[in-house]
Design a protein around this motif. Structure first.
Motif, mmCIF file in Angstrom:
data_model
loop_
_atom_site.group_PDB
_atom_site.id
_atom_site.type_symbol
_atom_site.label_atom_id
_atom_site.label_comp_id
_atom_site.label_asym_id
_atom_site.label_seq_id
_atom_site.Cartn_x
_atom_site.Cartn_y
_atom_site.Cartn_z
ATOM 1 N N MET A 1 0.836 -1.194 0.000
ATOM 2 C CA MET A 1 0.000 0.000 0.000
ATOM 3 C C MET A 1 0.874 1.248 0.000
ATOM 4 N N PHE A 2 0.483 2.233 -0.799
ATOM 5 C CA PHE A 2 1.199 3.509 -0.847
ATOM 6 C C PHE A 2 0.243 4.616 -0.411
ATOM 7 N N THR A 3 0.654 5.390 0.579
ATOM 8 C CA THR A 3 -0.151 6.509 1.065
ATOM 9 C C THR A 3 0.485 7.819 0.610
ATOM 10 N N GLN A 4 -0.316 8.652 -0.043
ATOM 11 C CA GLN A 4 0.180 9.915 -0.571
ATOM 12 C C GLN A 4 0.585 10.861 0.555
ATOM 13 N N GLN A 5 1.649 11.636 0.299
ATOM 14 C CA GLN A 5 2.083 12.686 1.215
ATOM 15 C C GLN A 5 1.767 14.044 0.589
ATOM 16 N N THR A 6 1.463 15.002 1.403
ATOM 17 C CA THR A 6 1.194 16.338 0.868
ATOM 18 C C THR A 6 2.407 17.259 0.962
ATOM 19 N N ALA A 7 3.324 16.979 1.888
ATOM 20 C CA ALA A 7 4.489 17.849 2.052
ATOM 21 C C ALA A 7 5.739 16.999 2.282
ATOM 22 N N PRO A 8 6.196 16.278 1.242
ATOM 23 C CA PRO A 8 7.338 15.380 1.433
ATOM 24 C C PRO A 8 8.688 16.091 1.474
ATOM 25 N N VAL A 9 8.769 17.345 1.023
ATOM 26 C CA VAL A 9 10.047 18.058 0.985
ATOM 27 C C VAL A 9 10.207 18.869 2.268
ATOM 28 N N MET A 59 6.752 6.921 -3.880
ATOM 29 C CA MET A 59 5.855 5.969 -4.526
ATOM 30 C C MET A 59 6.672 4.764 -5.003
ATOM 31 N N PRO A 60 6.233 3.554 -4.700
ATOM 32 C CA PRO A 60 6.966 2.372 -5.173
ATOM 33 C C PRO A 60 7.109 2.379 -6.696
#
Length: 530
Positions: A1-9, A59-60
């Motif tokens: 499962m991949f969970t989206q991030q909104t602020a990865p930087v 993301m994988p």
């Protein structure tokens, strides 16, 4: 499962949004500045999107590649499925020389190419947008204008700019219906507010079209027919979207505007023929004239029948919906995103309906099956680079959407606070620029607009409508639509020239829409809202 991030930087929404725009900036820089081939820009942008999605958003690799494949498949079907079959019909009319008859027939309505541009690109294009949507209006209008004597670049530019005012209610109001579904707002409310924004665009667009065709002289000599055309369209679109049914808004507006335009030029004592003169009409037999108009009449009838509830339900039965392989994406809220599933409407889609119209057209024009198939194959061959571009752009869009890049940009703009009323249309504009679809932009950002409205005290229905109304102005600069226009006008590889030609108008009209929404959010034009 991949969970989206909104602020990865670095946990920063601003820096993350800046990084997230890199794929789209890459495409536009390569097209508008470096002037590379469109498919090179699309594939390079896709590579950047994959790198950002994998390296920055985590993301994988397998899921990132799978999302790109899903986007490419969507680009092939239904987008290119519509374009190929629409251009196939055109090729058959050229093969039988009935398109020459159609061109001469338009010359009998008016010998002025500026008026012909309004009839074909604005009125007829709006009807095609109402019935088909996606790339069909730009494709069909471009080839018709070239046949009428327009230069290919001008024909494409006119078709792209004309495809604005009707888009929000295009494809039988699919964008506003989608907007209502994702926001939870009543369709009647969403349709009503959008119907009080996009008609304003209709007042400007016909005048802008005659300016593109013939400069200041075009506006000076044909301002009255252009103004009548725009006013008639605006009134009809407003009235039907607010008081009848959103599905019929563009159909009514296109027919009313065409009727008003023809009535105006027939009652005028003289219509100046500035701009490129049209070819003098010759005497064609009535059967030939009927056959020349038949393909487009067939398209209208087929699409109208496709909207009959019983027929539409029957066609919808041939729809495949399944979980897309190797995808398991969850949004920032932890819930699975809709992109995990894929819907494949085999019959209830514009391309299949155009294909049916094409088969009937071949029979009416008395083409053999072998000739018709040969022309279809040649159409695909001519579109080979356009196919590569569109699939690349849609793959890029899907990677950006499913990895979370588009969501980051959306959250960043939605956090603008007091400036949100001005920036709300920009978010829709950006969404359509990426995806080429007002429906997709509404699905992406509609709910986000409503949430942001709640935080700032603005009306949720106003910002939701602004997303769609601003989005229509991003369609003319979408790489997907630029490629469709280039292919239809038989100018492969000219997407960068088209972008430079239409970008200023896209931005100018977007600023008009932003200002309109700001004024509607306050006391100045607040009376316009229902």
């Amino acid at each position: 499962m991949f969970t989206q991030q909104t602020a990865p930087v670095a946990g920063s929404l601003g820096w993350s949004a800046l990084v997230a725009t890199l794929p789209l900036l890459t495409v536009f820089l390569l097209l508008g500045v470096v002037r590379t081939k469109a498919y090179v820009a699309a594939l390079t942008g896709l590579a950047v999107a994959l790198i950002v999605g994998i390296a920055v958003y985590g993301m994988p690799v397998v899921q990132a590649l799978s999302s790109a494949v899903q986007g490419a498949v969507f680009g092939l079907f239904p987008i290119l499925w519509i374009v190929v079959n629409a251009l196939w019909i055109y090729r058959m009319t050229v093969y039988t020389r009935h398109f020459d008859v159609l061109r001469r027939s338009f010359g009998q309505v008016s010998s002025d190419n500026r008026i012909q541009g309004l009839i074909v690109a604005f009125c007829f294009g709006a009807l095609m947008e109402a019935l088909a949507g996606f790339g069909a209006p730009v494709a069909i209008s471009s080839v018709m204008l070239v046949a009428l004597g327009f230069s290919p670049l001008r024909a494409a530019a006119v078709s792209l700019v004309a495809n604005t005012a009707p888009v929000a209610f295009g494809a039988m109001a699919t964008p506003v219906i989608t907007l209502a579904q994702v926001t939870g707002l009543p369709l009647s409310v969403v349709s009503s507010v959008v119907g009080r924004q996009t008609p304003v665009l209709a007042l400007f667009v016909p005048l802008l079209l005659v300016f593109i065709i013939d400069g200041k002289r075009g506006v000076r000599e044909t301002w009255l027919p252009a103004l009548v055309c725009g006013v008639a369209f605006a009134i009809a679109q407003f009235a039907v979207s607010n008081y009848v049914a959103p599905e019929l808004a563009d159909i009514a507006a296109s027919l009313v505007s065409a009727g008003a335009l023809v009535l105006t030029i027939r009652t005028r004592t003289r219509v100046p023929a500035g701009g490129p003169p049209a070819e003098e009409s010759t005497s064609d037999s009535r059967p030939d004239v009927v056959k020349a108009y038949a393909p487009y009449g067939i398209i209208i009838v087929i699409f109208a029948l496709g909207q009959v509830p019983a027929i539409k339900a029957w066609l919808s039965q041939a729809t495949l919906a399944f979980h897309w392989p190797l995808l398991d994406v969850h949004g920032p809220n932890g819930k699975p995103v809709s992109g995990n599933t894929f819907s494949l409407p085999l019959l209830n889609t514009g391309g299949t309906l155009v294909l049916i119209a094409g088969v009937i057209t071949a029979v009416v024009l008395r083409l053999s099956a072998r000739t018709a198939l040969t022309e279809w194959g040649r159409t695909v061959h001519e579109l080979r680079f356009a196919i590569l571009t569109v699939t690349g752009v849609l793959a890029l869009a899907y990677v950006m959407n499913l990895s979370g890049q588009t969501t980051t940009i959306g959250f960043f703009i939605a956090g603008a606070g007091a400036a949100l009323a001005f920036l709300s249309p920009v978010l829709g504009w950006f969404g359509v620029a990426v995806s080429g679809s007002d429906t997709s932009a509404n699905a992406l950002f509609g709910a986000l607009q409503v949430t942001a409205a709640g935080r700032t005290g603005l009306l949720p229905e106003l910002l939701a409508a602004a997303n769609s109304s601003g989005g229509v102005l991003g369609k003319m600069i979408s790489p997907q639509n630029l490629t469709i226009a280039a292919a239809a006008a038989q100018l492969p590889g000219s997407e960068s020239a088209m972008l430079r030609k239409v970008l200023p108008w896209s931005i100018a009209l977007l600023l008009v829409m932003c200002l309109l929404v700001v004024l509607q959010s306050g006391s100045v034009l607040g009376w316009m809202l229902p």
